[in-house]
Design a protein around this motif. Structure first.
Motif, PDB file in Angstrom:
ATOM      1  N   SER A   1       0.744  -1.355  -0.134  1.00 29.81           N
ATOM      2  CA  SER A   1      -0.031   0.147  -0.049  1.00 29.81           C
ATOM      3  C   SER A   1       0.899   1.244  -0.169  1.00 29.81           C
TER       4      SER A   1
ATOM      5  N   THR B   1       2.543   1.629  -3.441  1.00 32.27           N
ATOM      6  CA  THR B   1       1.427   2.273  -4.482  1.00 32.27           C
ATOM      7  C   THR B   1       1.179   3.669  -4.195  1.00 32.27           C
ATOM      8  N   GLU B   2       1.359   3.990  -2.859  1.00 31.84           N
ATOM      9  CA  GLU B   2       0.899   5.550  -2.735  1.00 31.84           C
ATOM     10  C   GLU B   2       1.929   6.463  -3.374  1.00 31.84           C
TER      11      GLU B   2
ATOM     12  N   GLU C   1       1.827   7.179  -6.905  1.00 32.50           N
ATOM     13  CA  GLU C   1       0.910   7.908  -7.373  1.00 32.50           C
ATOM     14  C   GLU C   1       1.127   9.071  -7.923  1.00 32.50           C
TER      15      GLU C   1
ATOM     16  N   GLN D   1      -2.222  -1.787 -11.731  1.00 28.82           N
ATOM     17  CA  GLN D   1      -2.326  -2.219 -10.439  1.00 28.82           C
ATOM     18  C   GLN D   1      -1.403  -3.670 -10.324  1.00 28.82           C
TER      19      GLN D   1
ATOM     20  N   ILE E   1       2.308  -3.073 -10.664  1.00 30.54           N
ATOM     21  CA  ILE E   1       2.887  -2.611  -9.463  1.00 30.54           C
ATOM     22  C   ILE E   1       3.045  -3.653  -8.460  1.00 30.54           C
ATOM     23  N   LYS E   2       2.177  -4.362  -8.237  1.00 35.22           N
ATOM     24  CA  LYS E   2       2.122  -5.727  -7.238  1.00 35.22           C
ATOM     25  C   LYS E   2       3.110  -6.438  -7.604  1.00 35.22           C
TER      26      LYS E   2
ATOM     27  N   TYR F   1       6.588  -4.603  -6.684  1.00 35.94           N
ATOM     28  CA  TYR F   1       6.616  -4.735  -5.059  1.00 35.94           C
ATOM     29  C   TYR F   1       7.533  -6.029  -4.595  1.00 35.94           C
TER      30      TYR F   1
END
Length: 269
Positions: free
Chosen positions: A141, A144-145, A148, A192, A195-196, A199
């Motif tokens: 999280s 991802t933030e 942004e 998304q 991005i996952k 990470y």
């Protein structure tokens, strides 16, 4: 340039060897490497005991009994060796710290530095660094933030120490390869799911690199079989023209803002 896994390898190995030892002598061959007059540097360090070896991003921190901290950044070409006058390397050391017979040699610090700081000075120096990618608080999280508001290129962002600390040329490429994403992608284009993948690839690659001692080859001490063990495990970095280990197509080497970039344009998208 040493990155998070290389400095973490140094931290773990030096923690076992120098913590609790008292500095008995210093030798400064290049005054620009330190931030004090050599006589003052020597006066504070000699008789001082190392209480902790820590790491922050690409920096190594030697905490001293006096409350001072030695802040090391190896930059390009720097490396360490821990040994005696009998087994030292045939290279000039910009600074040496003696612990009786064992000596810690700081090599290749033409661009790097070893600065003696107070706790307040250290906090000020490191204040602008981004979060650590392996910190427990650095969740998917949070990652991802952070992405942004970014509009730039993925590799350029990953190596920005003010945005995320510890990743450089090698591991940015290795992470992107593991995630099957081209390092030249623009961040707003990432889904998304991508991005996952990024990470979890970041966690996987950095932890594996630490497990195998990073990619820097010079051993830290005689009979050191850990340091540099990840060099042969790099999937793309410094492998331009060699076949991709995943699909067999040649690894492409290019440049981005004067940085080398290695990727497989067949299986990275």
């Amino acid at each position: 340039m040493p990155e998070l896994p290389e400095m973490e390898t140094y931290r773990r190995l030096l923690q076992e060897r120098v913590v609790g030892r008292t500095i008995t002598a210093t030798l400064v061959q290049r005054e620009k490497t330190i931030n004090l007059d050599p006589a003052q540097f020597d006066q504070i360090l000699v008789g001082n005991r190392i209480t902790l070896v820590d790491r922050c991003a690409k920096h190594l921190l030697f905490h001293l009994e006096s409350g001072h901290i030695l802040l090391l950044h190896l930059m390009l070409g720097g490396f360490l060796y821990y040994g005696t006058v009998d087994d030292k390397l045939g290279r000039t050391a910009q600074v040496t710290l003696s612990f009786g017979q064992p000596i810690l040699y700081f090599h290749g610090l033409r661009l790097g530095y070893l600065h003696l700081l107070t706790a307040g000075q250290l906090d000020e120096r490191l204040d602008s660094l981004g979060p650590e990618p392996l910190d427990a608080a650095f969740t998917l999280s949070r990652f991802t933030e952070l992405l942004e508001d970014k509009r730039g290129i993925l590799k350029t962002t990953l190596v920005d120490q003010h945005w995320l600390s510890g990743i450089g040329n090698c591991y940015s490429d290795e992470i992107c390869f593991d995630a099957q994403i081209l390092p030249t992608r623009r961040i707003p284009e990432l889904t998304q799911e991508e991005i996952k993948r990024l990470y979890f690839s970041m966690q996987k690659v950095l932890k594996e690199a630490i497990q195998y001692g990073g990619y820097m080859e010079p051993p830290l001490y005689r009979d050191d079989h850990l340091t540099g063990g990840f060099n042969d495990r790099c999937r793309v970095y410094d492998r331009g023209g060699e076949p991709c280990l995943r699909c067999g197509q040649p690894i492409i080497q290019s440049k981005l803002s004067s940085r080398k970039v290695f990727a497989c344009i067949n299986c990275q998208h």
